[in-house]
Design an enzyme around this catalytic site. Sequence first.
Site, PDB file in Angstrom:
ATOM      1  N   CYS A  71      -0.531  -1.658  10.425  1.00 16.55           N
ATOM      2  CA  CYS A  71      -1.186  -1.141   9.213  1.00 16.55           C
ATOM      3  C   CYS A  71      -0.510   0.159   8.800  1.00 16.55           C
ATOM      4  O   CYS A  71      -0.556   1.152   9.534  1.00 16.55           O
ATOM      5  CB  CYS A  71      -2.670  -0.906   9.476  1.00 16.55           C
ATOM      6  N   HIS A 163       2.948 -10.969   4.656  1.00 17.26           N
ATOM      7  CA  HIS A 163       2.679 -10.670   3.241  1.00 17.26           C
ATOM      8  C   HIS A 163       3.323 -11.717   2.352  1.00 17.26           C
ATOM      9  O   HIS A 163       4.425 -12.192   2.632  1.00 17.26           O
ATOM     10  CB  HIS A 163       3.281  -9.315   2.861  1.00 17.26           C
ATOM     11  N   GLU A 212      -6.236  -8.060   0.843  1.00 14.56           N
ATOM     12  CA  GLU A 212      -5.817  -8.006   2.247  1.00 14.56           C
ATOM     13  C   GLU A 212      -6.461  -9.090   3.091  1.00 14.56           C
ATOM     14  O   GLU A 212      -7.667  -9.343   2.974  1.00 14.56           O
ATOM     15  CB  GLU A 212      -6.176  -6.642   2.844  1.00 14.56           C
ATOM     16  N   CYS A 221      -2.327  -0.593   0.368  1.00 20.56           N
ATOM     17  CA  CYS A 221      -1.841  -1.257   1.582  1.00 20.56           C
ATOM     18  C   CYS A 221      -0.411  -0.793   1.823  1.00 20.56           C
ATOM     19  O   CYS A 221       0.484  -1.086   1.017  1.00 20.56           O
ATOM     20  CB  CYS A 221      -1.905  -2.777   1.400  1.00 20.56           C
ATOM     21  N   GLY A 224       1.898  -3.581   2.634  1.00 22.55           N
ATOM     22  CA  GLY A 224       2.040  -4.339   1.388  1.00 22.55           C
ATOM     23  C   GLY A 224       3.003  -3.671   0.428  1.00 22.55           C
ATOM     24  O   GLY A 224       3.778  -4.343  -0.269  1.00 22.55           O
TER      25      GLY A 224
END
Length: 276
Positions: A71, A163, A212, A221, A224
């Site tokens: 993350c 992703h 998400e 994100c 992302g």
Amino acid sequence: MNFTKMHGLGNDFIVVAGEQELPGNASELALDLCNRFFGIGADGLVYILPSDNSDFAMRIINSDGSEAEQCGNAIRCVAKYVYDNGMTDKTEITIKTLGAGVQKVGLTVEGGKVQTVRVDMGQPVLNGLQVPTTIDADPVVNYPVEVDGKTFLFTAVSMGNPHCVIYVDDAASFDLETWGPKLENHPLFPRRINVEFVTVNSRSQADMRVWERGAGPTLACGTGACATLVASVLNGVSDRQSTVSLKGGDLFIEWNEEDNHVYMTGPAAVVFSGKR
Ligand SMILES: N[C@@H](CCC[C@H](N)C(=O)O)C(=O)O
């Protein structure tokens, strides 16, 4: 249990330090504590843990109780937490993540507190089966995915977590709630997927909105944003350095040509601390 509520551009986390390992009931705790009506409220529950081959380790559980491999916004929060709370006095630290290994993190400190954090997010994974998708191609660029009779074209990138990046006319007004969950759970994606809807405005700026995996629509994100830049370079619409503008603010992303690593720079902030 002591915790600190933190966020990176509005992507919010309950951060817990002091445990020696991930508790066996971390998934149940995340479901309970992240609930915005009956709990503290957050997109994820983050543990800062000891590590044998880095300064710290981090684990993140999404608000639906599933564990994520990585993350980007949380790693910046972890970096701020450990420095601001005197757990280290170094401004270059290493943090181990479940899916992206040990990552190098640089801190910018003002007035004794961390303001911005630059993270070496490592090399993107572009092999379709490794992302993972069910597609045996490398890279997976502009591949069709059909949901409810509508076809989207996506580019697949793993930054440790999976992703799919989809270009749309206006990311800011895109109907995330309708299409996000259908794409997240599409059979092309065996471990589900984070979905980024992106509008490229110039070779150095793009707007991005995210649905998400395990958390739904969030304000930002980090992984992302990294996947967005990588996908945009692969699609020939971006330079290797770009600002990715999310609902919660901007991240600066670079995909370095020499080492093939992606670098993310952005803020981290404390909301409040508490005990539960
Ligand atoms: N918000 C994060 C990503 C959190 C994990 C994600 N929901 C997943 O399941 O992979 C970020 O800032 O990168």
